[in-house]
Enzyme design. Structure first.
Site, short mmCIF file in Angstrom:
data_model
loop_
_atom_site.label_atom_id
_atom_site.label_comp_id
_atom_site.label_asym_id
_atom_site.label_seq_id
_atom_site.Cartn_x
_atom_site.Cartn_y
_atom_site.Cartn_z
N HIS A 72 49.29 37.31 41.17
CA HIS A 72 48.33 36.85 41.61
C HIS A 72 46.75 38.64 41.14
O HIS A 72 46.38 38.86 40.06
CB HIS A 72 47.28 37.22 42.65
N GLU A 73 47.09 40.11 41.00
CA GLU A 73 47.38 41.42 40.42
C GLU A 73 47.17 41.05 39.07
O GLU A 73 45.96 41.40 38.34
CB GLU A 73 47.58 41.80 41.15
N HIS A 88 43.86 39.21 37.21
CA HIS A 88 42.54 40.15 37.16
C HIS A 88 42.99 41.48 36.08
O HIS A 88 42.26 41.83 35.99
CB HIS A 88 43.39 41.12 38.79
N GLU A 95 38.41 36.28 40.63
CA GLU A 95 38.76 35.79 41.41
C GLU A 95 39.26 34.70 40.95
O GLU A 95 40.42 34.45 41.39
CB GLU A 95 38.87 35.63 43.07
ZN ZN Z 1 42.44 38.31 43.97
#
Ligand code: ZN
Length: 503
Positions: A267-268, A271, A297
């Site tokens: 997830h990170e 980003h 997101e």
């Molecule tokens: Zn996030």
């Protein structure tokens, strides 16, 4: 001064603000990743001083002079695209703070940081009443700040726009209504299914050093550039950008729940890919960052859910996991693993929610925020309303505030209007996947054969490289041909979960 000279001078002025911001980000990263405890309070003051400087420069007389010249209609046409967008952003910030008395804003900033530490205590004791007076003051400040901007109708829109420029309650209402209608029946079928995945092996012990090695491997495989970033450990994972050549991520090694570490890291990493791929032309401008929380997101969730929870991804990486482990997963089949990492059931904590029920958690918060700013809801009523909404949307209710209204830091941090961007980002991510499929119908094969770079290239081409040069809905329109549309997410979830749960 000629227009050209004014532009140059304005851009140098903004560049300095950006340099301050980079120094602030570095100090913050350091504080959050292991700065010595005894140095923290002085360091906080340094951050405060620098932030104050950024704030003053954004609303200074010098800035006003630049904006007066550069927003004049006779000058606007002569500006290049980057400068025009920068001016638009500077104007927006200027207008937002122009009428807020400096003393009041300072009081708000102090209150906000106090409220966050009170929140920690209140959460530990599960005592909403302790936080309540702070939250009341924060909401009062927010309401007042919106009034200073001259907004009378739909005040909550002003807050939505902070995180997702252009977003309105009208749009969110429509998207969330449809999303709820689509998701609730799937959740019901999942709960009723006799064919529940076996998940015990997800809690098999995986030592931190092995887990770290595996996370580093996956980040590399996903295209994260370690010459432009690094991975550290913190209690709560995050991504922080200094500049596109220095985009850092953190994770938390959970030895008995390794998939939450793996998915959190992916997830990170999502980003981070966004920020690493922003065009170098934008460095030193105010556009050198993701364009909105929602689009941001969408990139992290794209990687976490559409890649990291897909069978194609694990067709490639499951055998590697077995190598990083020492026999714990040898008897687990790919199919069982895939089903386990996609297990779904209504739960109380948003950050631990699965991808199917997650949007419902956001809807609870959205309804409450909207009523707080547009309706008659008062802070004192939050715990009760929270529990009622949880019952209504997820069918379960917390028996304490720690697992209820006190779980998130956003409200004590003053971040009202932020939550909807999480669910919206998810909606966008499904739209992007649909658009990619049109160009690359072999999406799954690309993922399972390790050609993720083809997909990332698409994301860079249509999203990443623009930074904030395009606004969120512009990105979405140009990449997918439409505005926010929840149908793609609903059909993805319906298709995926009916297969996993056999209904
Ligand atoms: Zn996030």
């Amino acid at each position: 001064m000629t227009v050209e000279e004014t532009v140059n001078s304005y851009r140098q002025y903004v560049k300095k603000i950006m340099d301050f911001n980079e120094a602030i980000a570095l100090a913050e990263w350091d504080m959050r990743t292991g700065a010595p405890v005894k140095g923290i309070s002085q360091r906080s003051e340094v951050v405060g001083t620098l932030s104050d400087e950024v704030f003053k420069r954004s609303i200074s007389d010098e800035m006003k002079t630049y904006l007066d010249v550069l927003t004049d209609s006779s000058v606007q046409d002569k500006l290049d695209r980057v400068t025009r967008r920068m001016v638009e952003e500077s104007r927006k910030t200027f207008n937002r703070f122009e009428h807020i008395p400096a003393e009041e804003y300072k009081a708000y900033v102090i209150l906000q940081s106090e409220a966050q530490s009170v929140w920690q205590e209140a959460k530990a004791k599960s005592d909403f009443r302790q936080l309540q007076p702070y939250l009341e003051k924060i909401v009062d400040f927010k309401r007042k700040f919106i009034e200073y901007q001259g907004v009378k109708e739909n005040k909550y829109n002003t807050l939505l726009d902070l995180y997702e420029p252009g977003l309105t309650t009208e749009i969110v209402d429509g998207v969330f209504k449809r999303l709820r209608e689509g998701i609730v029946p799937i959740v019901q079928s999942v709960c009723a299914s006799k064919d529940q995945p076996e998940t015990g092996f997800l809690h098999n012990h995986l030592p931190a050093d092995k887990l770290k090695a595996f996370c580093l491997h996956l980040l590399k495989e996903n295209g994260y550039d370690f010459n432009a970033g690094r991975l550290d450990e913190t209690e709560h994972p995050f991504e922080i950008t200094l500049n596109p050549g220095d985009v850092r991520v953190t994770t938390n090694y959970q030895e008995d729940d390794f998939m939450s570490t793996v998915l959190g890291t992916i997830h990170e990493g999502g980003h981070a890919l966004y920020e690493q791929h922003i065009s170098r032309e934008l460095v030193g401008t105010s556009l050198c960052e993701g364009t909105s929380m929602g689009i941001h997101e969408s990139q992290s969730l794209f990687f976490e859910n559409f890649i990291g929870r897909s069978k194609a991804y694990w067709a490639l990486h499951f055998s590697e996991l077995k190598k990083f482990a020492s026999g714990q997963f040898d008897s687990v089949s790919l199919d069982d693993f895939y089903r386990a990492i996609n297990v779904s059931h209504p739960s109380l904590i948003r950050t631990l929610a699965d991808e199917l029920t997650y949007p419902l958690h956001i809807m609870v918060r959205y309804d409450i925020e909207k009523e707080l700013f547009n309706g008659n809801l008062e802070v004192s009523e939050l715990p009760g309303v929270w529990n009622d909404k949880m019952k209504e949307y997820l069918g379960i209710m917390p028996d304490n505030d720690r697992e209820g209204v006190l779980q998130d830091i956003h409200w004590p941090g003053g971040d009202f209007g932020y939550f909807p961007s999480y669910a919206l980002g998810y909606v966008y991510a499904a739209q992007f996947k649909h658009a990619i499929l049109k160009e690359h119908p072999d999406f799954d094969t690309l993922v399972s054969e390790g050609h993720l770079s083809v997909i990332t290239k698409w994301l860079t081409m249509h999203i990443h490289r623009f930074g904030s040069l395009k606004k969120p809905f512009e990105i979405l329109h140009d990449a997918t041909g439409e505005g926010p549309n929840p149908e793609y997410l609903i059909s993805y979830l319906s298709d995926k979960y009916s297969r996993i749960y056999n209904f």
